[in-house]
Design a protein around this motif. Structure first.
Motif, PDB file in Angstrom:
ATOM      1  N   ARG A 140       0.686  -1.032  -0.334  1.00 46.73           N
ATOM      2  CA  ARG A 140      -0.209  -0.173   0.230  1.00 46.73           C
ATOM      3  C   ARG A 140       0.750   1.181   0.240  1.00 46.73           C
ATOM      4  O   ARG A 140       0.419   2.174  -0.462  1.00 46.73           O
ATOM      5  N   ASN A 173       2.027   3.145  -4.249  1.00 47.33           N
ATOM      6  CA  ASN A 173       1.057   4.249  -4.429  1.00 47.33           C
ATOM      7  C   ASN A 173       0.578   5.082  -3.641  1.00 47.33           C
ATOM      8  O   ASN A 173      -0.331   5.705  -3.913  1.00 47.33           O
ATOM      9  N   LEU A 212      -1.098   5.358  -0.965  1.00 43.78           N
ATOM     10  CA  LEU A 212      -1.956   4.744   0.043  1.00 43.78           C
ATOM     11  C   LEU A 212      -1.506   4.693   1.550  1.00 43.78           C
ATOM     12  O   LEU A 212      -3.107   5.034   2.422  1.00 43.78           O
ATOM     13  N   GLU A 213      -0.488   4.320   2.185  1.00 43.13           N
ATOM     14  CA  GLU A 213      -0.569   4.876   3.420  1.00 43.13           C
ATOM     15  C   GLU A 213       1.249   5.346   2.797  1.00 43.13           C
ATOM     16  O   GLU A 213       1.700   5.189   2.369  1.00 43.13           O
ATOM     17  N   ARG A 221      -0.531   7.095  -9.570  1.00 44.36           N
ATOM     18  CA  ARG A 221      -1.733   6.230  -9.120  1.00 44.36           C
ATOM     19  C   ARG A 221      -2.220   5.476 -10.620  1.00 44.36           C
ATOM     20  O   ARG A 221      -2.745   4.291 -10.688  1.00 44.36           O
ATOM     21  N   MET A 237      -3.679  -1.920  -8.908  1.00 46.24           N
ATOM     22  CA  MET A 237      -4.126  -2.273  -7.387  1.00 46.24           C
ATOM     23  C   MET A 237      -5.150  -3.084  -7.282  1.00 46.24           C
ATOM     24  O   MET A 237      -6.249  -2.684  -7.863  1.00 46.24           O
ATOM     25  N   ARG A 269      -9.353   6.575  -5.519  1.00 44.66           N
ATOM     26  CA  ARG A 269      -8.226   7.143  -5.397  1.00 44.66           C
ATOM     27  C   ARG A 269      -6.718   5.991  -6.688  1.00 44.66           C
ATOM     28  O   ARG A 269      -5.839   6.546  -7.087  1.00 44.66           O
ATOM     29  N   ALA A 270      -6.881   4.487  -5.768  1.00 45.30           N
ATOM     30  CA  ALA A 270      -6.075   3.792  -6.688  1.00 45.30           C
ATOM     31  C   ALA A 270      -5.824   4.139  -7.991  1.00 45.30           C
ATOM     32  O   ALA A 270      -4.950   3.620  -8.724  1.00 45.30           O
ATOM     33  N   LEU A 271      -7.087   4.489  -8.885  1.00 49.74           N
ATOM     34  CA  LEU A 271      -7.179   4.186 -10.337  1.00 49.74           C
ATOM     35  C   LEU A 271      -6.936   5.805 -10.414  1.00 49.74           C
ATOM     36  O   LEU A 271      -6.866   5.943 -11.985  1.00 49.74           O
ATOM     37  N   GLY A 272      -6.573   6.636  -9.594  1.00 45.92           N
ATOM     38  CA  GLY A 272      -5.694   7.461 -10.555  1.00 45.92           C
ATOM     39  C   GLY A 272      -7.269   8.882 -10.038  1.00 45.92           C
ATOM     40  O   GLY A 272      -7.154  10.333 -10.970  1.00 45.92           O
TER      41      GLY A 272
END
Lengths: 242, 214
Positions: A45, A48, A50-51, A76, A81, B119-122
């Motif tokens: 995590r 990217n 997220l942490e 990202r 992910m 957010r992980a997708l941008g």
């Protein structure tokens, strides 16, 4: 593709990642294993962001990972992910889950986004589920939809954070098959998992973590047949003997 | 009873003003409330503080005080507007604080993983909020928003204090002529109850239609 140097992270007083150095080459499949609480999910995590890690550098495809803002969002977009709990958007159909980010982030038109999405859903074997809501799918189907959603952004690298840990045993295989297919197609992958069979079969390299450190790494055959450290031997003895 | 029937045109006019006040101020409250919710869940501390300060201010002051202050205060600083417009804006800003609180509880009810996946997708923070978080939050707070709509309807009666002749004021004026408070105010009360019942009906339908299987 991914270069991590001197990564340190604390949750309060708890030091969860200790001086992590890690490289993942283009096209390489790296599987991270280790006991619960070893920091492997946190590491995934952090990649990217997220942490947020307190110390250390993360470089993705030659670019230092930005800390926040639009630059981070752009990074990202290039890093796919897949989560343990799927995290499909509950209010959108499977098709809309897959098309959302390409349309909003990449500016792809709806027709093209839907065409790509249907191809990807075909590839993960759930083309006939495109119109359903996530809650109407089985866990295995949801996770495959989540993989299609990540792939729709044409990521440079895919991160898998325990993708099969929330699945019923009979659905683990269908998800691992998709992942094995991706690996065979040359996708760069970092996979955190407890599936030793997958690690042995699909990994180019196995990274063993314990207590927030990378304890040992090497090719799967060498690691599983002759672990070099006591910690890894102890772990493998526990997970492979039942 | 004849007191009521003889003055139907005035009362009807009052009802129309009440509806105008309710619909316009609730629409404004919905827009402003959404913006304030976005502030309150923003990753930027200053914006969060701003959102919190707004909600605390408007929830901790009586609407009547706000209405009277705006009615007499705004012309002092050179802003001249129709009493009806002033009332709509003030009620909208006041109810926005309540809408924001309802929406925020909805946002808190959305699973953490939804925002992380976005957010992980941008997607940027704003895009995640708009396309993923708020649509799901809204579905869980249809009922509370319906209640706020009903409360807004009732609160529009206070606009009478700043010379807007809405239903309650119209009823009061009729009563000054006829001196028959019971039939006149029962009639006005029934009209309010009818608006509230309609709101309740629509809320129920919306809730069933938007219910989200998880």
């Amino acid at each position: 593709m991914i270069r991590v140097r001197g990564l340190n992270k604390w949750f309060g007083d708890h030091h969860v990642l200790r001086d992590i150095d890690l490289d993942v080459d283009r096209g390489e499949v790296v599987v991270v294993i280790g006991p619960s609480g070893s920091g492997k999910s946190t590491l995934c995590r952090c990649l990217n962001r997220l942490e947020a890690a307190q110390q250390g550098e993360i470089v993705i495809d030659g670019t230092p990972a930005p800390l926040e803002g639009r630059a981070l969002a752009r990074l990202r977009a290039d890093v796919g992910m897949v989560f343990q709990s799927f995290n499909l958007f509950q209010h959108k159909s499977v098709l809309d889950n897959v098309t959302l980010a390409p349309m909003k982030v990449r500016g792809v038109g709806r027709a093209e986004a839907e065409r790509t999405a249907r191809e990807l859903l075909e590839r993960v074997g759930i083309a006939d589920q495109a119109g359903k809501l996530p809650a109407q799918l089985s866990g295995g189907q949801q996770q495959r939809a989540a993989i299609a959603r990540a792939l729709a952004m044409r990521p440079k690298v895919m991160l898998f954070d325990e993708p099969t840990s929330a699945l019923d045993p009979e659905m683990v295989g269908e998800v691992l098959d998709v992942m094995t297919g991706l690996a065979a197609d040359g996708m760069t992958m970092l996979v955190v998992t407890h599936e030793m069979g997958f690690a042995r079969r699909a990994a180019d390299r196995v990274v063993f973590m314990a207590d927030g450190r990378v304890v040992e790494q090497g090719p799967p055959a060498a690691f599983f047949d002759g672990p070099q450290t006591d910690r890894a031997r102890d772990f493998l003895a526990k997970v492979l003997t039942h | 009873m004849s007191a009521l029937l003889d003055h139907l045109p005035e009362l009807w006019q009052g009802l129309l003003v009440t509806l105008q006040l309710t619909v316009a101020s609730f629409a404004g409250a919905a827009v402003a409330g959404t913006v304030i919710t976005a502030l309150r869940v923003s990753p930027v501390a200053v914006l969060r503080l701003l959102g919190t300060a707004y909600v605390e201010t408007f929830q901790n002051l009586p609407l009547l005080v706000l209405l009277v202050l705006a009615f007499f205060g705004l012309p002092e600083i050179g802003i001249k507007a129709e009493p009806l417009t002033t009332a709509i804006v003030v009620i909208a800003l006041y109810e926005a604080a309540y809408v924001a609180e309802a929406l925020r509880s909805g946002v808190n009810a959305v699973a953490r993983g939804q925002g992380e996946a976005a957010r992980a997708l941008g997607l940027t923070f704003g895009q995640s909020l708009r396309h993923v978080i708020l649509p799901q939050a809204l579905r869980t707070v249809v009922q509370p928003l319906g209640n706020i709509f009903i409360a807004t309807t009732m609160n529009t009666a206070l606009a009478g204090a700043v010379s807007v002749v809405e239903l309650t004021t119209a009823a009061n004026r009729v009563n000054l002529v006829e001196a028959q408070p019971i039939p006149i105010f029962v009639g006005a009360g029934l009209a309010y109850a009818l608006i509230a019942a309609c709101a309740g009906f629509v809320t129920g339908r919306l809730e069933r239609r938007l219910v989200m299987v998880r």
